[in-house]
Design an enzyme around this catalytic site. Sequence first.
Site, PDB file in Angstrom:
ATOM      1  N   TYR A 145     -21.265   3.467  34.669  1.00  0.00           N
ATOM      2  CA  TYR A 145     -21.066   3.944  33.300  1.00  0.00           C
ATOM      3  C   TYR A 145     -22.207   4.880  32.954  1.00  0.00           C
ATOM      4  O   TYR A 145     -23.370   4.592  33.247  1.00  0.00           O
ATOM      5  CB  TYR A 145     -21.043   2.767  32.323  1.00  0.00           C
ATOM      6  CG  TYR A 145     -20.903   3.171  30.874  1.00  0.00           C
ATOM      7  CD1 TYR A 145     -19.687   3.679  30.384  1.00  0.00           C
ATOM      8  CD2 TYR A 145     -21.968   3.051  29.984  1.00  0.00           C
ATOM      9  CE1 TYR A 145     -19.558   4.046  29.045  1.00  0.00           C
ATOM     10  CE2 TYR A 145     -21.839   3.416  28.637  1.00  0.00           C
ATOM     11  CZ  TYR A 145     -20.634   3.910  28.182  1.00  0.00           C
ATOM     12  OH  TYR A 145     -20.499   4.271  26.858  1.00  0.00           O
ATOM     13  N   ASP A 239     -29.079   8.175  37.093  1.00  0.00           N
ATOM     14  CA  ASP A 239     -28.974   7.708  35.711  1.00  0.00           C
ATOM     15  C   ASP A 239     -29.740   6.388  35.611  1.00  0.00           C
ATOM     16  O   ASP A 239     -29.255   5.344  36.019  1.00  0.00           O
ATOM     17  CB  ASP A 239     -27.501   7.537  35.319  1.00  0.00           C
ATOM     18  CG  ASP A 239     -27.355   7.068  33.872  1.00  0.00           C
ATOM     19  OD1 ASP A 239     -28.383   6.799  33.222  1.00  0.00           O
ATOM     20  OD2 ASP A 239     -26.205   6.972  33.404  1.00  0.00           O
ATOM     21  N   LYS A 267     -32.569   3.608  26.453  1.00  0.00           N
ATOM     22  CA  LYS A 267     -32.890   2.188  26.252  1.00  0.00           C
ATOM     23  C   LYS A 267     -34.405   1.911  26.117  1.00  0.00           C
ATOM     24  O   LYS A 267     -34.947   2.166  25.064  1.00  0.00           O
ATOM     25  CB  LYS A 267     -32.191   1.354  27.317  1.00  0.00           C
ATOM     26  CG  LYS A 267     -30.664   1.544  27.162  1.00  0.00           C
ATOM     27  CD  LYS A 267     -29.771   0.638  27.930  1.00  0.00           C
ATOM     28  CE  LYS A 267     -28.327   0.834  27.463  1.00  0.00           C
ATOM     29  NZ  LYS A 267     -27.377   1.316  28.443  1.00  0.00           N
TER      30      LYS A 267
HETATM   31  C1  LIG Z   1     -26.319   2.465  28.222  1.00  0.00           C
HETATM   32  C2  LIG Z   1     -26.114   3.471  29.281  1.00  0.00           C
HETATM   33  C3  LIG Z   1     -25.750   4.801  28.992  1.00  0.00           C
HETATM   34  C4  LIG Z   1     -25.383   5.243  27.614  1.00  0.00           C
HETATM   35  O1  LIG Z   1     -26.438   5.146  26.718  1.00  0.00           O
HETATM   36  P1  LIG Z   1     -26.125   5.091  25.139  1.00  0.00           P
HETATM   37  O2  LIG Z   1     -27.464   5.080  24.518  1.00  0.00           O
HETATM   38  O3  LIG Z   1     -25.330   3.837  24.928  1.00  0.00           O
HETATM   39  O4  LIG Z   1     -25.334   6.308  24.809  1.00  0.00           O
HETATM   40  C5  LIG Z   1     -25.702   5.708  30.024  1.00  0.00           C
HETATM   41  N1  LIG Z   1     -25.970   5.352  31.299  1.00  0.00           N
HETATM   42  C6  LIG Z   1     -26.309   4.081  31.612  1.00  0.00           C
HETATM   43  C7  LIG Z   1     -26.623   3.743  33.022  1.00  0.00           C
HETATM   44  C8  LIG Z   1     -26.371   3.102  30.620  1.00  0.00           C
HETATM   45  O5  LIG Z   1     -26.669   1.844  30.961  1.00  0.00           O
END
Ligand SMILES: *Cc1c(COP(=O)(O)O)cnc(C)c1O
Length: 430
Positions: A145, A239, A267
């Site tokens: 994701y 990511d 995060k």
């Molecule tokens: C949480 C997450 C996102 C998206 O971040 P948001 O702040 O919710 O838009 C993208 N990539 C990864 C790996 C994530 O865990």
Amino acid sequence: MLKHKNSVKAYIRAKELIPGGVNSPVRAFLSVNQTPPFIAKGKGAYITDIDKNRYLDFVQSWGPLIFGHADKDIEKAVIKTVKKGLSFGAPTKIETKLAKAICALFPTVEKIRFVSSGTEAVMSAIRLSRGYTKKDDIVKFRGCYHGHSDSLLVQAGSGAATFGAPSSPGVPKELAKHTLLADYNDIKSVEECFKASDNIACVLIEPIAGNMGLVPADMKFLKDLRDLCDKHKSLLIFDEVMSGFRASLKGAQGFSEVEPDIVTFGKVIGGGMPVGAFGGKKEIMNELSPEGPIYQAGTLSGNPVAMSAGLASLTKILKDKNLYARLGHLSDLLMRGFKEGAEKEGIALQVCARGSMFGFFFNEKEVKNFDDALKSDTKLFASFHKGMLERGFYFACSQFETGFICDAMNEDMIQKTIRAANEVFKEIKK
Ligand SMILES: *Cc1c(COP(=O)(O)O)cnc(C)c1O
């Protein structure tokens, strides 16, 4: 039985005005057939709902809160900044400070730009990779994701190297077909993508996947990805929105020698405030506007309050040489306890821990990719989740999420959690 009267009432009211009653779908607790507790406050490792139930929180806002709720140092930094004004839409020195702290840790990240969410970070990194390589297609992995932007809400038909189909209404087919899908930990499926298209701008991966449950990539797989990208002059994007400063100080890059071309963060680097970031080598980052032609912007990007929460969090992380050893010890302890408890009751459980991240699948076999993850017993998970919530332990409300340890937790809390889990395993075995 815990009482949820006030939360149920609040949920009904919220649903009248907010789709599903929530501002992000997973929060609705639908996959565990419960109604979500509405949260009144958090302190350290615990949250309290509006019915005054207190839970040990293994969600920690889905990752950002590495020091737990209402951490004094972060709170102090935020309040100090708040008093000087919330936003200027003009540069402030704190942005450079946070940039310096992050760039110092990652050889790949010579320059970085801040945005307001992980979604925005990855979306911008993809545009940058397309603009830089002058290619249009991207490769992503099933089960990873990367936020909810159009190109990334794509799923496969059958077979490897399928050109993607939209996984949500509202994503145009013409756009989705630029996203090729491969299987996690399966280099052949990535080779197939490169055979299907000679127009691949980037391969995008969670090097420690946390959004299909916790599934780390094999080291050899990451290295092979690097080689494939080099061979085809495509960029490799890690990511690390979730794994960054969570799996280790350097995220997945603390475990692997492989250097990506672009890294995305989110995060933890916001310390609980809305922050995302993407960074890479100067040569690539300098293509961004206003230095280069690739456009990317944000009214609240680099917001001083958000930056000060991030900087306070990162400063605290950097000061504490034993932080990740401590956190890692607790996640290992928890996962070993879960595994032993489940096995005693004849329940097959796969467990995994990376630094402060942990995951468990009700699954007969080790999980290496999304197909494996999907074979998990989600009904059993839902019963487990309900049993734990009832006992005051708040876990992510889906089999396909990662759990988080925060530094406000200790061994005693973990032992209590294991004892509760043992009771629940006994209760739910068939
Ligand atoms: C949480 C997450 C996102 C998206 O971040 P948001 O702040 O919710 O838009 C993208 N990539 C990864 C790996 C994530 O865990």
